[in-house]
Design an enzyme around this catalytic site. Structure first.
Site, short mmCIF file in Angstrom:
data_model
loop_
_atom_site.label_atom_id
_atom_site.label_comp_id
_atom_site.label_asym_id
_atom_site.label_seq_id
_atom_site.Cartn_x
_atom_site.Cartn_y
_atom_site.Cartn_z
N ASP A 280 -19.49 23.63 -8.16
CA ASP A 280 -19.72 22.64 -9.22
C ASP A 280 -20.24 21.37 -8.55
OD1 ASP A 280 -18.69 22.19 -12.35
OD2 ASP A 280 -18.86 20.34 -11.14
N LEU A 281 -21.40 20.90 -9.06
CA LEU A 281 -21.98 19.70 -8.45
C LEU A 281 -21.08 18.49 -8.74
CD1 LEU A 281 -25.81 20.18 -9.19
CD2 LEU A 281 -24.48 20.93 -7.21
N ASP B 239 -23.87 22.28 -14.51
CA ASP B 239 -24.08 22.09 -13.06
C ASP B 239 -23.17 23.01 -12.28
OD1 ASP B 239 -21.70 20.91 -13.68
OD2 ASP B 239 -22.05 19.08 -12.53
N1 LIG Z 1 -30.19 17.89 -16.80
C1 LIG Z 1 -29.29 18.73 -17.24
N2 LIG Z 1 -28.02 18.39 -17.46
C2 LIG Z 1 -27.14 19.29 -17.92
C3 LIG Z 1 -27.48 20.60 -18.22
N3 LIG Z 1 -26.37 21.27 -18.66
C4 LIG Z 1 -25.37 20.38 -18.64
N4 LIG Z 1 -25.81 19.18 -18.19
C5 LIG Z 1 -25.10 17.99 -17.97
O1 LIG Z 1 -24.38 18.09 -16.75
C6 LIG Z 1 -23.27 17.21 -16.78
C7 LIG Z 1 -22.07 17.91 -16.22
O2 LIG Z 1 -20.97 17.14 -16.37
P1 LIG Z 1 -19.73 17.03 -15.44
O3 LIG Z 1 -19.70 18.16 -14.48
O4 LIG Z 1 -18.58 16.91 -16.36
O5 LIG Z 1 -20.01 15.68 -14.73
P2 LIG Z 1 -20.01 15.28 -13.21
O6 LIG Z 1 -20.67 14.01 -13.16
O7 LIG Z 1 -20.65 16.40 -12.41
O8 LIG Z 1 -18.49 15.23 -12.92
P3 LIG Z 1 -17.70 15.88 -11.75
O9 LIG Z 1 -17.96 17.33 -11.85
O10 LIG Z 1 -16.30 15.56 -12.03
O11 LIG Z 1 -18.24 15.32 -10.52
C8 LIG Z 1 -23.15 16.80 -18.24
O12 LIG Z 1 -23.59 15.46 -18.37
C9 LIG Z 1 -24.10 17.70 -19.02
O13 LIG Z 1 -24.68 17.07 -20.15
C10 LIG Z 1 -28.83 20.95 -18.02
O14 LIG Z 1 -29.28 22.07 -18.26
N5 LIG Z 1 -29.69 19.99 -17.54
#
Ligand SMILES: Nc1nc2c(ncn2[C@@H]2O[C@H](COP(=O)(O)OP(=O)(O)OP(=O)(O)O)[C@@H](O)[C@H]2O)c(=O)[nH]1
Length: 512
Positions: A383-384, A426
């Site tokens: 997970d990013l 992500d």
């Molecule tokens: N650009 C893009 N964003 C996406 C996609 N699918 C989901 N997201 C976004 O990815 C983000 C994932 O959120 P989180 O993993 O909760 O946020 P984070 O900043 O990585 O938080 P931590 O995992 O706690 O570090 C959200 O803002 C989603 O809207 C996609 O296909 N493209």
């Protein structure tokens, strides 16, 4: 799949082409055979008609003799002028009848008077003469008890030279010559011979019809008055009296087949064989058997129908092959489309990595195989970190680009046997099969963490991005992918909690 289809398709096409070619060939040969038979039947029928006509003409000529016989039998004596009058009614237009002779019986005691009477009419300068069969030089008849000299003849002009000829002697060599037959009350038909009147002309046949004393029905030499002779020229009959078959030139041959050695009557000498079919039919004249051969000049010409039928079959075969090719092309196009669809169904559209469903299927197969071999697998949930910030600060599109580039990075960093899938925003799952030791896992994970970090450092705008990785290892206690994924998820969660940018391997302690 495609190859298998191509092989079947090719085999099917070859089969259809072979069936078409065989069908066309068979149809051609059968219809040609039928067509040839039809043409043959048709020609045979035409030839048969000619043979019937020839027989009719012969029988008709015989009827002339019958009429003369009836006339002679019904009167005690027929004079020359009566004979001539009777002939003038029956003979005109009959060019196949060369002559009708009256040859009365002349006893040796009456010879001189008979000769004098003929000479008084300006005929028979040699008196009663004879002619050996092969020779045509007349000699005065040798003395014998009786003669049968030709006395009246019609048409007189063309038969002058024959008057006085002892005709019966000429054919008396065989035991069944005219005199012998006359004593049985029967007529006698000669073979074909050259005539005195026209030595080089066409051969003739003579029918000797005995005439007995008026009112008697006994057949003795004493009762025999003489012979009526009908001289026919079969060649004239065949060449002038037969109507030609229109549009079908033919050769005609006539042979006397009565004896052991058939003799060709017409034409005299050899003729080049005709190119077309030949048909033979029997003819009868008096006591003789003849055969007429009708040979068509042109070879049998069949119509175009057999070739047209074969052509039609070939055309139909080509149409079927074309239709099949088309439908197969359509179905192979369908196959490609299906492949694309299944590709789309099994791939993450943004990154091109496997999707959740396909990694589940693959992992299931990999883990099932593991029971038979050595080694184990690692299931990693990646997970990013801080990805939301990318979207928020740089926009969703840049976020997409980052996801694609990191996906590419995963592919490069992992071994070719490893599988990467994107399962959510992500979030990624990595499957690393055939691992031998823990070092293999930690090495690979560290390389991954490092390469993500290096990427982030290279891209200033996303320098805060890293990855938290949870790992679960398969083993005898667990080969279930879903469970392994849950464990890895849990480990990832713990890695986040511990400050992100790291990997953590699941152990039972994590659960406590
Ligand atoms: N650009 C893009 N964003 C996406 C996609 N699918 C989901 N997201 C976004 O990815 C983000 C994932 O959120 P989180 O993993 O909760 O946020 P984070 O900043 O990585 O938080 P931590 O995992 O706690 O570090 C959200 O803002 C989603 O809207 C996609 O296909 N493209």
């Amino acid at each position: 799949m495609r190859n298998r289809y191509s092989t079947y398709y090719l085999a099917l096409l070859i089969l259809i082409a072979a069936a078409g070619a065989f069908g066309a060939w068979k149809a051609y040969s059968v219809s040609r055979l039928l067509e040839e038979k039809r043409v043959d039947d048709n020609l045979r029928e035409l030839a048969q008609i000619q043979a019937f006509r020839a027989q009719d003409l012969l029988s008709d000529a015989e009827r002339v003799l019958e009429a003369f016989t009836a006339y002679f039998q019904s009167s005690e004596q027929v004079t020359e002028s009566e004979f001539r009058r009777f002939s003038s009614v029956l003979l005109p237009g009959r060019n196949d009848v060369y002559a009708v002779h009256w040859a009365p019986k002349v006893l040796s005691s009456e010879r001189k008077a008979h000769e004098a009477a003929m000479q008084a009419r300006g005929l028979a300068p040699k008196g009663i003469f004879e002619l050996a069969l092969p020779s045509l030089s007349p000699v005065p008849a040798l003395p014998r008890p009786r003669y049968f000299p030709i006395t009246f003849t019609e048409p007189l002009e063309q038969n002058r030279r024959a008057v006085g000829l002892d005709a019966a002697l000429r054919f008396s060599q065989p035991a069944d010559g005219p005199i012998e037959m006359a004593l049985q009350g029967r007529s006698y038909t000669t073979g074909a011979f050259p005539i005195v009147q026209d030595e080089k002309g066409p051969l003739a046949v003579a029918i000797f019809q005995p005439v007995h004393v008026y009112g008697t029905d006994s057949w003795t030499m004493q009762q025999l008055r003489g012979f009526l002779l009908l001289l026919l020229r079969p060649e004239i009959l065949l060449t002038e009296r037969l109507e030609p078959i229109s549009g079908q030139p033919y050769q005609v041959r006539l042979s006397d087949i009565s004896g052991a050695d058939p003799k060709q009557i017409y034409p005299r000498g050899n003729v080049a064989p005709a190119a077309g079919p030949e048909y033979s039919f029997p003819l009868a004249l008096g006591s003789r058997e003849w055969q007429v051969d009708i040979a068509f000049e042109e070879p049998v010409r069949v119509s175009h129908a057999p070739a047209a039928i074969a052509g039609l079959i070939i055309l139909l075969t080509l149409v079927v092959m074309f239709a099949l090719t088309r439908s197969l092309r359509q179905s192979s196009a369908l196959l490609v489309a299906n492949n694309k669809l299944s590709l789309l169904a099994n791939r993450d559209p943004l990154t091109g990595l496997a999707n959740r469903r396909s990694i589940e299927e693959l992992a299931h197969e990999v883990l099932a195989l593991e029971t038979r071999g050595e080694g184990f697998s690692a299931v990693c949930v990646v997970d990013l970190d801080n990805f939301k910030k990318v979207n928020d600060s740089l926009g969703h599109q840049q976020g997409d680009i980052l996801l694609m580039e990191l996906a590419e990075l995963f592919q490069q960093t992992l071994r070719s046997s490893d599988i990467a899938a994107r399962i959510g925003g992500d979030e990624f799952v990595l499957l690393m099969p055939q691992l031998k030791s823990l070092n293999d896992v930690t090495g690979a994970l560290q390389r991954l963490v490092n390469s993500i970090r290096a990427y982030a450092e290279d891209h200033e705008q996303v320098s805060y991005v890293s990855a938290s990785i949870g790992v679960a290892l398969s083993g005898s206690d667990c080969r279930d992918f879903i469970l392994l994924q849950q464990r890895a998820d849990r480990a990832m969660y713990e890695a986040k909690k511990a400050g992100k940018n790291r990997y953590l391997i699941w152990s039972p302690d994590l659960m406590s």
